[in-house]
Design a protein around this motif. Sequence first.
Motif, PDB file in Angstrom:
ATOM      1  N   HIS A  91      -3.445 -15.828 -15.055  1.00 35.09           N
ATOM      2  CA  HIS A  91      -3.469 -15.096 -13.787  1.00 35.09           C
ATOM      3  C   HIS A  91      -3.068 -16.006 -12.634  1.00 35.09           C
ATOM      4  O   HIS A  91      -3.701 -17.038 -12.411  1.00 35.09           O
ATOM      5  CB  HIS A  91      -4.866 -14.516 -13.539  1.00 35.09           C
ATOM      6  CG  HIS A  91      -5.308 -13.598 -14.623  1.00 35.09           C
ATOM      7  ND1 HIS A  91      -4.804 -12.328 -14.785  1.00 35.09           N
ATOM      8  CD2 HIS A  91      -6.205 -13.779 -15.634  1.00 35.09           C
ATOM      9  CE1 HIS A  91      -5.372 -11.761 -15.833  1.00 35.09           C
ATOM     10  NE2 HIS A  91      -6.218 -12.617 -16.370  1.00 35.09           N
ATOM     11  N   PRO A  92      -2.027 -15.645 -11.892  1.00 36.36           N
ATOM     12  CA  PRO A  92      -1.619 -16.460 -10.738  1.00 36.36           C
ATOM     13  C   PRO A  92      -2.755 -16.555  -9.728  1.00 36.36           C
ATOM     14  O   PRO A  92      -3.459 -15.593  -9.473  1.00 36.36           O
ATOM     15  CB  PRO A  92      -0.437 -15.695 -10.136  1.00 36.36           C
ATOM     16  CG  PRO A  92      -0.018 -14.694 -11.156  1.00 36.36           C
ATOM     17  CD  PRO A  92      -1.207 -14.446 -12.037  1.00 36.36           C
ATOM     18  N   GLY A  93      -2.938 -17.733  -9.185  1.00 38.09           N
ATOM     19  CA  GLY A  93      -3.959 -17.935  -8.164  1.00 38.09           C
ATOM     20  C   GLY A  93      -5.381 -17.979  -8.679  1.00 38.09           C
ATOM     21  O   GLY A  93      -6.324 -17.928  -7.888  1.00 38.09           O
ATOM     22  N   MET A  95      -8.895 -19.272  -9.750  1.00 36.32           N
ATOM     23  CA  MET A  95      -9.655 -20.411  -9.246  1.00 36.32           C
ATOM     24  C   MET A  95      -9.926 -21.402 -10.379  1.00 36.32           C
ATOM     25  O   MET A  95     -10.383 -21.003 -11.453  1.00 36.32           O
ATOM     26  CB  MET A  95     -10.983 -19.944  -8.655  1.00 36.32           C
ATOM     27  CG  MET A  95     -11.816 -21.091  -8.088  1.00 36.32           C
ATOM     28  SD  MET A  95     -13.354 -20.519  -7.376  1.00 36.32           S
ATOM     29  CE  MET A  95     -12.727 -19.670  -5.959  1.00 36.32           C
ATOM     30  N   PRO A 130     -11.791 -10.279  -3.961  1.00 36.32           N
ATOM     31  CA  PRO A 130     -11.729 -11.694  -3.582  1.00 36.32           C
ATOM     32  C   PRO A 130     -13.113 -12.202  -3.171  1.00 36.32           C
ATOM     33  O   PRO A 130     -13.790 -11.577  -2.366  1.00 36.32           O
ATOM     34  CB  PRO A 130     -10.771 -11.698  -2.392  1.00 36.32           C
ATOM     35  CG  PRO A 130      -9.986 -10.443  -2.530  1.00 36.32           C
ATOM     36  CD  PRO A 130     -10.890  -9.453  -3.197  1.00 36.32           C
ATOM     37  N   THR A 132     -15.752 -16.026  -3.439  1.00 39.16           N
ATOM     38  CA  THR A 132     -15.880 -17.429  -3.812  1.00 39.16           C
ATOM     39  C   THR A 132     -17.284 -17.653  -4.337  1.00 39.16           C
ATOM     40  O   THR A 132     -18.257 -17.177  -3.751  1.00 39.16           O
ATOM     41  CB  THR A 132     -15.638 -18.337  -2.591  1.00 39.16           C
ATOM     42  OG1 THR A 132     -14.353 -18.016  -2.050  1.00 39.16           O
ATOM     43  CG2 THR A 132     -15.676 -19.797  -2.980  1.00 39.16           C
TER      44      THR A 132
END
Length: 163
Positions: A91-93, A95, A130, A132
């Motif tokens: 998956h691009p991006g 984490m 999105p 964190t």
Amino acid sequence: MSEAIKPFRIAVGDAVLDDLRSRLRNTRWPEAEVVDDWSQGTPLAWIKEVCHYWADGYDWRKREALLNRFAQYTTEIDGLAIHFLHVRSPHPGAMPLVITHGWPGSVIEFQKVIAPLTNPTAYGATPPMPSTWYAPLCRASASRPSPGPLAGGWTASPPPGRC
């Protein structure tokens, strides 16, 4: 510290495995304990069962293949040889995630979670909103001083407003 990162693959020779099996099968056992618990150490029947499994039941080649399905490397940090896996997400991006184990652990502890963590959609997960995630580290205070630098140059600091 060496800057070299070298590819690594687990490849235990047949002679090594044959020798291990032979030594396990030819163990000279002591007399059995006189109690029905572990107060005199490991029960002889239990350790015999474990040795029998390692000699005749454990499939090292299967485990070796499971370990070798991930890219592995070695390097040297502070004079210590370090073995690690590096598994990229499709998956691009995505984490980056660092998972470490303690002693006497090994990367085997993570075999079942590596693929779902690196490619969650392949395991039925939908892409999350999105966000964190942070480890539960809290800001230093008078009652909770900062741990400062951690071993090997790692540092720990909490995200702003998180503790």
